[in-house]
Design a protein around this motif. Sequence first.
Motif, PDB file in Angstrom:
ATOM      1  N   UNK A  50     -11.448  32.729  39.484  1.00 41.29           N
ATOM      2  CA  UNK A  50     -10.905  32.562  40.849  1.00 41.29           C
ATOM      3  C   UNK A  50     -10.761  31.102  41.259  1.00 41.29           C
ATOM      4  N   UNK A  51     -11.492  30.216  40.572  1.00 43.84           N
ATOM      5  CA  UNK A  51     -11.432  28.801  40.940  1.00 43.84           C
ATOM      6  C   UNK A  51     -12.347  28.444  42.090  1.00 43.84           C
ATOM      7  N   UNK A  52     -13.131  29.405  42.581  1.00 48.26           N
ATOM      8  CA  UNK A  52     -14.029  29.131  43.701  1.00 48.26           C
ATOM      9  C   UNK A  52     -15.374  28.631  43.168  1.00 48.26           C
ATOM     10  N   UNK A  53     -15.767  27.428  43.616  1.00 54.10           N
ATOM     11  CA  UNK A  53     -17.041  26.834  43.197  1.00 54.10           C
ATOM     12  C   UNK A  53     -18.200  27.549  43.867  1.00 54.10           C
ATOM     13  N   UNK A  54     -19.356  27.451  43.267  1.00 52.30           N
ATOM     14  CA  UNK A  54     -20.542  28.088  43.823  1.00 52.30           C
ATOM     15  C   UNK A  54     -21.773  27.267  43.458  1.00 52.30           C
ATOM     16  N   UNK A  55     -22.743  27.260  44.348  1.00 55.77           N
ATOM     17  CA  UNK A  55     -24.015  26.566  44.129  1.00 55.77           C
ATOM     18  C   UNK A  55     -25.136  27.574  44.348  1.00 55.77           C
ATOM     19  N   UNK A  56     -26.081  27.620  43.424  1.00 57.06           N
ATOM     20  CA  UNK A  56     -27.197  28.556  43.583  1.00 57.06           C
ATOM     21  C   UNK A  56     -28.432  28.004  42.891  1.00 57.06           C
ATOM     22  N   UNK A  57     -29.594  28.547  43.295  1.00 54.35           N
ATOM     23  CA  UNK A  57     -30.860  28.211  42.661  1.00 54.35           C
ATOM     24  C   UNK A  57     -31.404  29.448  41.978  1.00 54.35           C
ATOM     25  N   UNK A  58     -32.112  29.237  40.847  1.00 58.56           N
ATOM     26  CA  UNK A  58     -32.575  30.384  40.079  1.00 58.56           C
ATOM     27  C   UNK A  58     -33.794  30.014  39.257  1.00 58.56           C
ATOM     28  N   UNK A  59     -34.518  31.037  38.836  1.00 56.24           N
ATOM     29  CA  UNK A  59     -35.623  30.855  37.894  1.00 56.24           C
ATOM     30  C   UNK A  59     -35.186  31.419  36.556  1.00 56.24           C
ATOM     31  N   UNK A  60     -35.162  30.589  35.511  1.00 55.78           N
ATOM     32  CA  UNK A  60     -34.708  30.999  34.193  1.00 55.78           C
ATOM     33  C   UNK A  60     -35.944  31.306  33.348  1.00 55.78           C
ATOM     34  N   UNK A  61     -36.253  32.586  33.201  1.00 56.51           N
ATOM     35  CA  UNK A  61     -37.494  33.018  32.572  1.00 56.51           C
ATOM     36  C   UNK A  61     -37.658  32.526  31.136  1.00 56.51           C
ATOM     37  N   UNK A  62     -36.599  32.536  30.279  1.00 58.68           N
ATOM     38  CA  UNK A  62     -36.812  32.084  28.889  1.00 58.68           C
ATOM     39  C   UNK A  62     -37.371  30.668  28.799  1.00 58.68           C
ATOM     40  N   UNK A  63     -37.024  29.790  29.740  1.00 55.60           N
ATOM     41  CA  UNK A  63     -37.517  28.407  29.720  1.00 55.60           C
ATOM     42  C   UNK A  63     -38.652  28.195  30.716  1.00 55.60           C
ATOM     43  N   UNK A  64     -38.952  29.240  31.534  1.00 57.20           N
ATOM     44  CA  UNK A  64     -40.012  29.145  32.548  1.00 57.20           C
ATOM     45  C   UNK A  64     -39.772  27.969  33.492  1.00 57.20           C
ATOM     46  N   UNK A  65     -38.529  27.839  33.959  1.00 53.95           N
ATOM     47  CA  UNK A  65     -38.183  26.730  34.838  1.00 53.95           C
ATOM     48  C   UNK A  65     -37.284  27.206  35.976  1.00 53.95           C
ATOM     49  N   UNK A  66     -37.332  26.456  37.086  1.00 51.96           N
ATOM     50  CA  UNK A  66     -36.412  26.657  38.202  1.00 51.96           C
ATOM     51  C   UNK A  66     -35.252  25.663  38.053  1.00 51.96           C
ATOM     52  N   UNK A  67     -34.021  26.119  38.362  1.00 50.31           N
ATOM     53  CA  UNK A  67     -32.864  25.239  38.278  1.00 50.31           C
ATOM     54  C   UNK A  67     -32.025  25.360  39.547  1.00 50.31           C
ATOM     55  N   UNK A  68     -31.369  24.232  39.898  1.00 53.14           N
ATOM     56  CA  UNK A  68     -30.301  24.223  40.895  1.00 53.14           C
ATOM     57  C   UNK A  68     -28.999  24.044  40.124  1.00 53.14           C
ATOM     58  N   UNK A  69     -28.069  24.980  40.276  1.00 53.12           N
ATOM     59  CA  UNK A  69     -26.861  24.993  39.442  1.00 53.12           C
ATOM     60  C   UNK A  69     -25.619  24.982  40.332  1.00 53.12           C
ATOM     61  N   UNK A  70     -24.688  24.069  40.013  1.00 56.02           N
ATOM     62  CA  UNK A  70     -23.365  24.051  40.634  1.00 56.02           C
ATOM     63  C   UNK A  70     -22.353  24.427  39.555  1.00 56.02           C
ATOM     64  N   UNK A  71     -21.447  25.340  39.883  1.00 55.45           N
ATOM     65  CA  UNK A  71     -20.448  25.752  38.907  1.00 55.45           C
ATOM     66  C   UNK A  71     -19.056  25.663  39.542  1.00 55.45           C
ATOM     67  N   UNK A  72     -18.095  25.084  38.803  1.00 62.59           N
ATOM     68  CA  UNK A  72     -16.714  25.035  39.254  1.00 62.59           C
ATOM     69  C   UNK A  72     -15.801  25.166  38.043  1.00 62.59           C
ATOM     70  N   UNK A  73     -14.527  25.461  38.294  1.00 62.60           N
ATOM     71  CA  UNK A  73     -13.580  25.700  37.203  1.00 62.60           C
ATOM     72  C   UNK A  73     -12.507  24.618  37.194  1.00 62.60           C
ATOM     73  N   UNK A  74     -12.440  23.793  36.110  1.00 64.80           N
ATOM     74  CA  UNK A  74     -11.364  22.799  36.013  1.00 64.80           C
ATOM     75  C   UNK A  74     -10.024  23.439  35.638  1.00 64.80           C
ATOM     76  N   UNK A  75     -10.079  24.588  34.996  1.00 66.31           N
ATOM     77  CA  UNK A  75      -8.876  25.356  34.655  1.00 66.31           C
ATOM     78  C   UNK A  75      -9.296  26.784  34.379  1.00 66.31           C
ATOM     79  N   UNK A  76      -8.336  27.674  34.393  1.00 64.09           N
ATOM     80  CA  UNK A  76      -8.667  29.082  34.271  1.00 64.09           C
ATOM     81  C   UNK A  76      -9.362  29.382  32.947  1.00 64.09           C
ATOM     82  N   UNK A  77     -10.342  30.280  33.030  1.00 63.94           N
ATOM     83  CA  UNK A  77     -11.154  30.724  31.895  1.00 63.94           C
ATOM     84  C   UNK A  77     -12.128  29.650  31.393  1.00 63.94           C
TER      85      UNK A  77
END
Length: 899
Positions: free
Chosen positions: A513-540
């Motif tokens: 969709x090209x819509x950016x999103x920001x979220x926080x999460x706990x990634x269990x395999x690494x036992x860490x909390x992350x703040x993640x921003x994701x955006x699309x420079x081009x489709x797919x």
Amino acid sequence: MYSILYVDDEPTLLEIGKLFLEQSGDFQVSVMASAQEALDSPALGTYDAIVSDYQMPGMDGIAFLKAVRERYDDLPFLIFTGRGREEVVIEAINNGADFYVQKGGDPTAQFAELAYKIRHAVLRKQAERSQGESERRLADIIDFLPDAMLAVDKEGRVLVWNRANEELTGVPASMMLGKGNYEYALSPYGERRPFLLDMLSWPDEEIKKYYSHIVHDGRAISAESDLAAPKGRQIHIMVKASPLYNQKREVTGAIEVVRDITRRIETEQDLRAAYERVTMTEEELRSQFDELRATNEQLTAAKDELRRQVDRLAMAQSIGQSGSWEYDIVTGTFWVSAEGARILGFPAVAGNIPVEKIEACIPDAAMVRRTMTGLIAGEKEYNLEYAIRPADGSAPRMILSVARLEKDTSGRPVRVIGIARDITERQQAKEALMKSEDRFAALFSNMLSGAALHKLVCNDKGEPEDYVILAANPAFEQHLGISRESVLGKTSREAYGVSEPPYLDIYAKAALTGRAEVFETYFAPLKKHFSISVYSPEKNRFVTIFEDITEKKQAEAKLKESAEKFRALVETSPDMIWEIDCSGIFRYISPTVKTILGFLPEELVGKSVTCLVPEQGMALAQRELEKFFAADKFITPFEVPARHRDGHDMVVEIRSFPVTDSGGKVTGFRGVARDITEQKKAEESLRRANRQLTLLGSVSRHDSLNKITVLLGYLRVASKSSPGPETKEILEKMEAVVAAMRSQIEFARIYQNLGSREPQWCDLESHLSQLQIPAPVSFSADVGDIRLLADPMVETVFSNLLDNSVRHGEHVTKIRVFSQREGTMLVVVWEDDGIGIPASDKEKIFGRGYGKNTGLGLFLVREILGLTGISIRETGEPGKGARFEIVVPESAYRLGNAA
């Protein structure tokens, strides 16, 4: 430092005990030779602990202990004796002794044990007093809450029944505390029935049989009901109940708060009726107004339409940053629109502007003029980009100007019509884009956040099922602990060793969709909390930028816990916690204000602090507040008059500090206010008593000195009558003793004034300049503009230090005084070039009676300085001179012109 009284009939044991205990630096020991002397001492109750021998003439240690316990029930008392019989130990403990220490053996170990048990006894008593005071304050707060409060244990027995509950039900607490079986329901309801606190685990359907307006807030429940109050009144109440927990978070009972909201309900009903009447009147007026408005709209419609057309054109030019212009070839005049004038730096008003003024704004006016000539001659088009310097002096701009030529019916050129568009931002964006592309690679490689480029992997139906990592920056490895080489070109399942692609739904949505999103999460395999921003420079495809925020999350959890503790501390503090803005308006005040001043916090928030000051104290309060608002860092505690809500006058001590924004600008003040009314009354009583004691002491000293003078005269006469050698020696010793008595009486005169007046801010350099330096000694003082908070007798400190250097330094030729910083402390150094102080005497010289003269000078120095928390130590090298370091805490000194 603890103040200890040591009582023993053996002078040598008193001397060695005082020496051993004071060597640790934790104790100040006073000694007395009998229990009766101690009981007669007015200072008996001021000591932190008493150490007593058991077997003493007149009154033994057990009798002394009993007498102390009759006066001071919680004063720590230790038996220190050689009598080790079991019955003595039992009798001592049974009569309230805190510890029993037996003499004998190694003195160091013996007194170390005694020191340990003194500390333990004092700290234990302090803890007991603190706990008792805390429980007493809590009980007072509950008893004086304005709302009725009821608390029961798990068996339904009443634990709390405060004063408001007594007034609400007419039943005193003495008849209710400890009762169970719904006893508390008999007075209001005439039957034994459950209250809301008994229904915390009930379903709402059951609760509705007794209460209405049920609201759940976590484990707490709020509801409303009717209640029969004393004297036949029927009231409407709001009730809130919640469980009680112990420190292990186990339910130990329940608590319920009841508020009478009858008046509020009646007021709401009155307001609702008034609103209905106003609504009917409003509808009639609205109907008449609608008729008038319809007529007015018809009259102004044409005028508004014309204005809209004009405004739209101006708005279009303003939004597009494009102005229109016309050049009349026949008259040579130049007309520009309002937006065109603004672009050129002239007032934004449409009209004619002289050509020379326009050309003055164009650095390359010759090029523009040639292009205009070429357009009129029909040789070239007019489509230019050029720089301008706006007439108002604002920043240079880039202009895109396009024009066409208009001719009359005979084909003769008559005018040029064009537009001028401000393309400064577009030009800057173009240049910035080029620079951004150059910097992107460096940014990607050097950014602190981890970053990676991914490509979606879809199944035969076009549905995303995984993603491949195409690129990753060095910070990728730092945040994840995974090397880039091991993951590039791999799917997320392969890279992270997981069965399902992490966050595929979020990443796919961004990539498609090209819509950016920001979220926080706990990634269990690494036992860490992350703040993640994701955006699309081009489709797919999508880019993730992430940071490891594990430490931040842990810190937030700790901060939340700390905030809860702080809130509980503020709300239960016996002092008022407050915050005001720079105008003196309350922004916050803690609930304790109700206990101290009788006001609710919401009655004072938004009002000036002066609303609490009585009229006769307003001038004093204004002066203190002006100094208060002028301060930007250090604010000395000060006292102001206040008035309780019931009208009685009080005195409040203010301690505060500035509140600043992120830029360091002071936005207000925050601090603590303490009721010191009773303290001030006690201080006044103490001052009166001190005046009487001072008068008595001065009369006694006068008479004693007269008698000493007479005695010395007799001794001198006797010594001149040619006595034998033995008699002469005795007379000399008697004369020395009498001289020492006179010195002690003089010391008592000086010591009497110590601490009798309030500490003052004194100028250090001024005191040093008044010293009378002997001729052979050179004196230098490099202390700058330093002010000390000290007893008014501080001048005695420096005169005694001078006397010590001259009298005991033997060959002193130089004295130097200077200052230096030691952390937050200020150290004032007094050093000379005399013989110095032996290492074994560095602490002894401050003891009372130690030395070759009176032995009181340095003792008095330490006492004077200690009144305001200032200490003194000797750190010189023996044989090279004495060095006295006066250590001043941050609160007791000021540098420069700090007020």
